[in-house]
Design an enzyme around this catalytic site. Sequence first.
Site, PDB file in Angstrom:
ATOM      1  N   SER A 197       8.395   3.945  -0.020  1.00 31.65           N
ATOM      2  CA  SER A 197       7.497   3.437  -1.154  1.00 31.65           C
ATOM      3  C   SER A 197       7.289   3.316  -2.366  1.00 31.65           C
ATOM      4  O   SER A 197       7.107   2.526  -3.085  1.00 31.65           O
ATOM      5  CB  SER A 197       5.870   3.720  -0.350  1.00 31.65           C
ATOM      6  OG  SER A 197       4.941   3.689  -1.516  1.00 31.65           O
ATOM      7  N   SER A 241       0.796  -1.328  -0.043  1.00 31.68           N
ATOM      8  CA  SER A 241       0.500   0.180   0.186  1.00 31.68           C
ATOM      9  C   SER A 241       0.875   1.137   0.127  1.00 31.68           C
ATOM     10  O   SER A 241       2.078   1.488   0.669  1.00 31.68           O
ATOM     11  CB  SER A 241      -0.896   0.150   1.173  1.00 31.68           C
ATOM     12  OG  SER A 241      -1.984   0.833   1.134  1.00 31.68           O
ATOM     13  N   GLU A 242       0.906   1.566  -1.127  1.00 29.94           N
ATOM     14  CA  GLU A 242       1.284   3.253  -1.107  1.00 29.94           C
ATOM     15  C   GLU A 242       1.840   3.970  -0.276  1.00 29.94           C
ATOM     16  O   GLU A 242       3.019   4.747   0.294  1.00 29.94           O
ATOM     17  CB  GLU A 242       1.290   3.665  -1.969  1.00 29.94           C
ATOM     18  CG  GLU A 242       0.454   4.692  -2.724  1.00 29.94           C
ATOM     19  CD  GLU A 242      -1.115   3.243  -3.299  1.00 29.94           C
ATOM     20  OE1 GLU A 242      -0.984   3.297  -3.543  1.00 29.94           O
ATOM     21  OE2 GLU A 242      -1.870   4.659  -3.903  1.00 29.94           O
ATOM     22  N   ASN A 243       0.648   4.163   0.469  1.00 30.92           N
ATOM     23  CA  ASN A 243       0.691   4.795   1.713  1.00 30.92           C
ATOM     24  C   ASN A 243       2.144   4.612   3.178  1.00 30.92           C
ATOM     25  O   ASN A 243       2.889   5.272   3.906  1.00 30.92           O
ATOM     26  CB  ASN A 243       0.029   5.036   2.523  1.00 30.92           C
ATOM     27  CG  ASN A 243      -0.700   3.922   3.407  1.00 30.92           C
ATOM     28  OD1 ASN A 243      -1.093   2.892   2.366  1.00 30.92           O
ATOM     29  ND2 ASN A 243      -1.376   3.946   3.933  1.00 30.92           N
TER      30      ASN A 243
END
Lengths: 233, 218
Positions: free
Chosen positions: B88, B46-48
């Site tokens: 990320s 998840s890119e966060n």
Amino acid sequence: MASKVYADAKSAIAGVKDNMTLLVGGFGLCGIPENCIEALRDSGVKGLTCVSNNAGVDDFGLGLLLQTRQIKKMLSSYVGENATFEKQFMSGELELEFCPQGTLAERLRAGGAGIPGFYTPTGVGTKIAEGKEIRQFDGRDYVLEKGITGDFAFVKAWKGDKFGNLVFRKTARNFNPMVATAGKITVAEVEELVEVGELEPDQIHTPGVFVQRIFVGKNYQKRIEQRTVQKKS
Amino acid sequence: MPLTREQIAQRIAKEVQDGYTVNLGIGIPTLVANYIPATKSVMLQSENGLLGMGAFPVEGTEDADLINAGKQTVTAVKGASFFSSADSFAMIRGGHIDLTVLGAMEVDEEGSIANWMVPGKMVKGMGGAMDLVAGAKNVIVAMQHTDKEGNSKLRKKCTLPLTGVKCIKKIVSDFGVLEITKDGFVLLEYAPDMTAEQVAKATEGKVTIHPECKVMTF
């Protein structure tokens, strides 16, 4: 050495003036400097340029500074959760610059690391690359993006010590470490402030050299935007 | 019958291989996680700032500090890690993510994608989409084949502002599975109760029917 520890948000944001550029950590409402944002609202400072991945929601996060029209310009990757934002942008009151999320993270990282610009494949051939230098490396096109620095940076950490060393918690880390490096003055608000030496050096995410002011935040709301759960079985 | 959202997700899950690291976008892509068999070891990114995203938390255990890129409360699996947004996107842009699945408003026969802005409408922003399409090793698009008026969204040339240029390799639409090659769209599979010809006809861009094109099975 003068102490970096401040009593509260109000004293920690002293020196923020009209028309400054502020860098603000957080992703959505996760890991945002709640206390600093409220203190900025109460200070009445205006004409701000805010660099932050998102713009909060109508009544929380940076949305609070939009309601009071203290923000002149936002630099973000996604602002979809905020109706106040939409209204002010559509009426031309608010300027907006979109930046892809990874490019924004890297621009902050670069700004804080003394790198004025870098080439990225992100956005090549799209509106984002219009008017920017394109350069080819090994047959692929890359666009030049510039580093970002700010007059002030505001971050939220889980724990910090009096030297400004910071430890973040879970996905509340997000943009905070890069934001911390890119402010002329970086203000950190923490849930828990400990004595120097109490944090394990191996576990520190942001070394204290990047932090000029630190204080213990109060009354954290830690709002959840999308509460998704499974029923107890 | 065109596929349901769940069936699109189910079909995309078949593309996920054991050992993959996968980033799933918001909407239909998120549903893909429900159809990855437990026999495959897959890490969801998840890119966060989370590698090893798990299911939604059990009621009462949700944590405001643990969310996904859609701002939903989630959990972390064994072996998960948390990191900054810069790390990320180093994973994403640096080609360390095996597969990205995301939605689209339009994809064209060259593999360019438009999914972030409609001129004249309020734009919410591209989030991480531009980085994901530029950086992942493989990008699969989950989308509706046509709009409400029946116009094809698989275009000769995208008409909306682009998210990425020549980066999409495969589409799973509600009508079928199409690969994108130098010769445009190639239809590999079509939805039950449709024919390959019907799907080809609903595709505006250049399309050929693969000699071994077959009906999708579930």
